[in-house]
Design a protein around this motif. Structure first.
Motif, PDB file in Angstrom:
ATOM      1  N   ILE A   1       0.842  -1.203   0.000  1.00  0.00           N
ATOM      2  CA  ILE A   1       0.000   0.000   0.000  1.00  0.00           C
ATOM      3  C   ILE A   1       0.876   1.252   0.000  1.00  0.00           C
ATOM      4  O   ILE A   1       0.596   2.228  -0.709  1.00  0.00           O
ATOM      5  N   ARG A   2       1.954   1.230   0.774  1.00  0.00           N
ATOM      6  CA  ARG A   2       2.870   2.377   0.784  1.00  0.00           C
ATOM      7  C   ARG A   2       3.536   2.553  -0.586  1.00  0.00           C
ATOM      8  O   ARG A   2       3.690   3.672  -1.080  1.00  0.00           O
ATOM      9  N   THR A   3       3.917   1.431  -1.189  1.00  0.00           N
ATOM     10  CA  THR A   3       4.500   1.499  -2.531  1.00  0.00           C
ATOM     11  C   THR A   3       3.509   2.085  -3.518  1.00  0.00           C
ATOM     12  O   THR A   3       3.856   2.923  -4.366  1.00  0.00           O
ATOM     13  N   GLN A   4       2.268   1.658  -3.422  1.00  0.00           N
ATOM     14  CA  GLN A   4       1.224   2.154  -4.310  1.00  0.00           C
ATOM     15  C   GLN A   4       1.005   3.651  -4.130  1.00  0.00           C
ATOM     16  O   GLN A   4       0.826   4.401  -5.091  1.00  0.00           O
ATOM     17  N   ALA A   5       1.043   4.111  -2.889  1.00  0.00           N
ATOM     18  CA  ALA A   5       0.825   5.530  -2.612  1.00  0.00           C
ATOM     19  C   ALA A   5       1.971   6.383  -3.156  1.00  0.00           C
ATOM     20  O   ALA A   5       1.768   7.507  -3.615  1.00  0.00           O
TER      21      ALA A   5
END
Length: 405
Positions: free
Chosen positions: A217-221
């Motif tokens: 999720i952090r990578t996606q953000a």
């Protein structure tokens, strides 16, 4: 051009309905290996396919881009339309697309990350072993059902970031995968997708610090072009259900050690042998007999055998892991066997090498170490010939593992 459905050349044939092949695949595939590096597999309902029987030839084929994992099984069966976008996993991808997605998730499955996760695995193992007496009857317990099947789903759920409240349901999914209950898994797909979505939603609201979902999720953000929401949900269910390999590996390993008392004694005498022993047990009695089929992307001459475009080719792990061209005394279990220049192919090879191999190794090491330490009198609670295996031509697995301790 030769048709795989017709006898051609002087090639050995493996009939997957043959009781002797199902009872002792290692002997059947071993005989084929010594006749030819390529054999023909005859399977009911799925049509014929080719298999590579020798170690080096298998390594080459599994790394050859002319053979691809392009057939999506889930698209051929009755799956609700709203679930279909989540059925295309990394296993169905090749080239840059596969590389991109694997690069995103692989940091969570490195040998270093698995080692860092070892204390948590040890805690889960000890908890499961604490519970074993609650499932015992007359001093006997099914170690497959009450330990080996539970450990991988609990470990991977923790690593991936499945909420505690949902893990009991994922245990049911994992047990179906471990037991080869494909129909049950397929029927559960809508629930599996819904639960994966729910896990992602919760982690968006309550991010963790080291779990895979939170990391992705952090990578996606940081860069939304890297990972779509659909890919993220697909990752979750694939990683959790794909992480069940250690269940059958651990059960096979325990059964193997209990029926080879000299090897068990050597391991008890020197616990430092455990990492090497796990590699040897994976080589000698690993759960996978055949790799997932690869499909020829063009007409290919394979060791003198003409393969047509679109025909499936597997590697016979049951044969290559006992290839005398690579392993000395290959049919002998030896937990002191030194590492050689070529490793076993229990986790396949090439671009689709098992993502969770390091985690599987650590889980198996921890599980066997704890079992031998806590239960010095561990024995089979049935005659070796009465310990039943599922007659699955693709997987070497037990249906139960009754033990006394």
């Amino acid at each position: 051009m030769t048709d795989a459905s017709q006898p051609a050349l002087d090639l050995p044939e493996i009939h997957l309905t043959d009781p002797e092949v199902l009872r002792d695949p290692f002997t059947a595939y071993g005989k084929a290996r010594e006749q030819s590096p390529v054999a023909r597999i005859v399977a009911p309902r799925s049509g014929p396919m080719w298999t590579i029987t020798r170690h080096e030839a298998a390594r080459v084929m599994l790394s050859d881009p002319r053979f691809a994992l392009t057939a999506n099984t889930y698209q051929r069966i009755d799956i609700p339309e709203h679930c279909r976008p989540y059925m295309r996993t990394m296993q169905e991808m090749e080239g840059p697309e596969h590389t991109r997605l694997r690069r995103l998730v692989s940091p969570a499955f490195t040998a270093r990350r698995a080692a860092e996760f070892r204390p948590r695995i040890e805690s889960i193992v000890e908890h499961l072993l604490d519970d074993l007496p609650d499932h015992a009857e007359n001093g006997k317990v099914d170690l497959l059902r009450h330990f080996a099947q539970l450990l991988p789903i609990d470990v991977i759920s923790e690593l991936v970031g499945i909420p505690e409240a949902d893990r009991q349901q994922w245990r049911k999914y994992g047990a179906a995968v471990t037991a080869g209950q494909g129909r049950q898994v397929v029927e559960a797909i809508p629930c599996i997708v819904a639960d994966a979505k729910a896990a992602v939603t919760q982690r968006r609201a309550e991010p963790g610090t080291r779990d895979v979902i939170s990391d992705l999720i952090r990578t996606q953000a940081e860069d939304g072009d890297k990972l779509s929401d659909t890919e993220l949900v697909t990752f979750v269910w694939q990683l959790v259900l794909g992480g069940q390999t250690p269940a059958n590996l651990i059960a096979n390993a325990v059964d193997t050690l209990l029926t080879h008392p000299d090897q068990l004694a050597a391991l008890r005498a020197d616990p430092h042998l455990m990492p090497a022993a796990v590699e040897e047990l994976t080589r000698w009695s690993g759960p996978q007999l055949l790799t997932f089929p690869r499909y020829a992307q063009e007409d290919i001459d394979l060791h003198g055998v003409p393969i047509r475009k679109g025909e499936p080719v597997t590697a016979a792990i049951a044969a290559v892991n006992r290839d005398p061209r690579v392993f000395t005394n290959p049919d002998r279990l030896d937990v002191t066997r030194p590492a050689g220049p070529a490793a076993h192919l229990g986790y396949a090879h090439g671009p689709h090498f098992c993502l969770g191999a390091a985690l599987a190794r650590v889980q198996t090491e921890v599980a066997l170490t704890a079992l031998l330490r806590r239960f010095p009198n561990l024995t089979l609670a049935a005659a070796p010939d009465d310990v039943r295996r599922d007659l699955d031509p693709g997987t070497w697995r037990l249906t139960s593992l009754p033990v006394s301790y």
